[in-house]
Scaffold this active site. Structure first.
Site, PDB file in Angstrom:
ATOM      1  N   TYR A 227      -6.387   6.669   4.148  1.00 23.22           N
ATOM      2  CA  TYR A 227      -6.596   5.604   3.162  1.00 23.22           C
ATOM      3  C   TYR A 227      -5.801   4.357   3.529  1.00 23.22           C
ATOM      4  CZ  TYR A 227      -5.677   2.553  -0.673  1.00 23.22           C
ATOM      5  OH  TYR A 227      -5.516   1.398  -1.396  1.00 23.22           O
TER       6      TYR A 227
ATOM      7  N   GLU B 115       0.820  -1.208   0.000  1.00 22.97           N
ATOM      8  CA  GLU B 115       0.000   0.000   0.000  1.00 22.97           C
ATOM      9  C   GLU B 115       0.859   1.266   0.000  1.00 22.97           C
ATOM     10  OE1 GLU B 115      -3.068   0.364  -0.575  1.00 22.97           O
ATOM     11  OE2 GLU B 115      -3.638  -1.749  -0.513  1.00 22.97           O
TER      12      GLU B 115
ATOM     13  N   ASP C 145      -9.630   4.703  -2.765  1.00 26.85           N
ATOM     14  CA  ASP C 145      -8.485   5.175  -3.541  1.00 26.85           C
ATOM     15  C   ASP C 145      -9.012   5.757  -4.859  1.00 26.85           C
ATOM     16  OD1 ASP C 145      -9.198   2.982  -5.088  1.00 26.85           O
ATOM     17  OD2 ASP C 145      -7.191   2.101  -5.132  1.00 26.85           O
TER      18      ASP C 145
END
Length: 335
Positions: free
Chosen positions: A124, A41, A142
């Protein structure tokens, strides 16, 4: 009550999930390694899956556990990150690994709140890790998810003003069962079918639920506010070579490309001041151009074969693969 759209999406994901190295396939009956999820990520922020795959594999091979990464030398990690860009991510990667190792015994926290307290983890990333690694319900939004939700609800307000409305749609869709698979399904849908241009609506499991498709405006969404023009900056970069040795310096730990091995440069501004690392016959060999997040940079490349005691930097062998992209471009110009 479970949104029926999420059930259709999960059924599609079970059949069409992308094969990604950090992902556990649906139905495998196990969760992915939180360290691998976190690493992916962070790497994927403003970067593509294609660009990240090899970096992720190299990091996992070099530092298999978060404790291994925490114990790594800063320079080694920065060199391994070279080419991925946004180098503050690499610095925060090290900080986070060290906090997880020191304060959490090498185990990533499971909740969004606790994950948000770690260095370099924003809203996020915290939601993505909590959802994908620990299967906790979290609203993961996202760029791909923004696009899917904006089209599903035909949200025509431009980004970033549309973000609250988009998040509300994403929240409605997110189930309590299999939230990690749902988050990855939304990402896959945006990456493979609900693409920025020419979305393949006929293949979409949610096509009958899409307000934008019904209105014939799917390809126009999400709308974005006009971008401001990026300022232009200039500078000089000095490439000194003597046999197998090159003159390089370590950039300051804070600031742009902080902690990276690089060639000496001038300041980067509207009117840069030439600042060679030592007096020599510096020959202009061309220019390189690179775009950073907030500005465009043009560097005049100056080269010499002379060797002298520099005002800064040190002579030594060069691993060109460990250079940040802008300096790799300069190196490629003279080799």
């Amino acid at each position: 009550m479970r949104d029926p759209r999420s059930a259709r999406l999960l059924a599609w994901y079970d059949a069409h999930a992308r094969d990604l190295p950090w992902r556990v396939p649906p139905g495998a009956g196990r969760r992915p390694d939180p360290y691998g999820v976190w690493l992916s990520e962070v790497m994927l922020q403003q970067t593509t899956v294609a660009a990240v795959r090899d970096y992720w594999h190299r990091f996992r091979a070099t530092w298999p556990r978060v404790e291994d990464l925490a114990a790594a030398e800063d320079a080694d990690v920065m060199a391994a990150w070279a080419g991925l860009g946004y180098y503050a991510r690499a610095r925060n990667l090290l900080k986070c690994a060290r906090v997880v190792t020191k304060d959490h015994g090498g185990r990533f926290p499971e909740t969004e709140e606790a994950l948000l307290a770690l260095p370099g983890i924003g809203s996020y990333t915290a939601a993505a890790i909590a959802s994908i690694a620990f299967d906790n319900r979290a609203v993961v939004v996202d760029g791909n998810v923004e696009r899917v939700c904006a089209r599903l609800a035909a949200i025509q307000t431009p980004l970033p003003q549309a973000k609250p409305a988009i998040r509300a749609v994403a929240d409605t869709l997110t189930p309590t069962a299999r939230p990690g698979d749902h988050a990855q399904a939304m990402m896959d849908l945006g990456a493979t079918i609900c693409t920025p241009k020419a979305p393949a609506c006929i293949l979409c499991p949610l096509c009958d639920d899409c307000d934008a498709r019904a209105a014939g405006i799917a390809a126009d969404l999400p709308q974005k506010a006009p971008k401001k023009a990026k300022p232009e900056r200039r500078g000089f970069v000095y490439l000194a070579q003597s046999g197998e040795y090159w003159l390089t310096e370590m950039r300051p730990p804070q600031g742009l490309l902080g902690g990276m091995r690089a060639f000496p440069t001038s300041d980067w501004s509207d009117a840069p001041t030439a600042a060679p690392p030592f007096a020599a016959d510096w020959r202009e060999v061309g220019e390189v151009r690179h775009t950073f997040t907030h500005f465009h940079l043009t560097l005049t490349v100056l080269q010499t074969d002379e060797q002298a005691t520099p005002d800064r930097g040190a002579w030594g062998p060069l691993d060109a693969s460990a250079l940040p992209t802008v300096f790799a471009k300069a190196h490629a110009l003279v080799t």
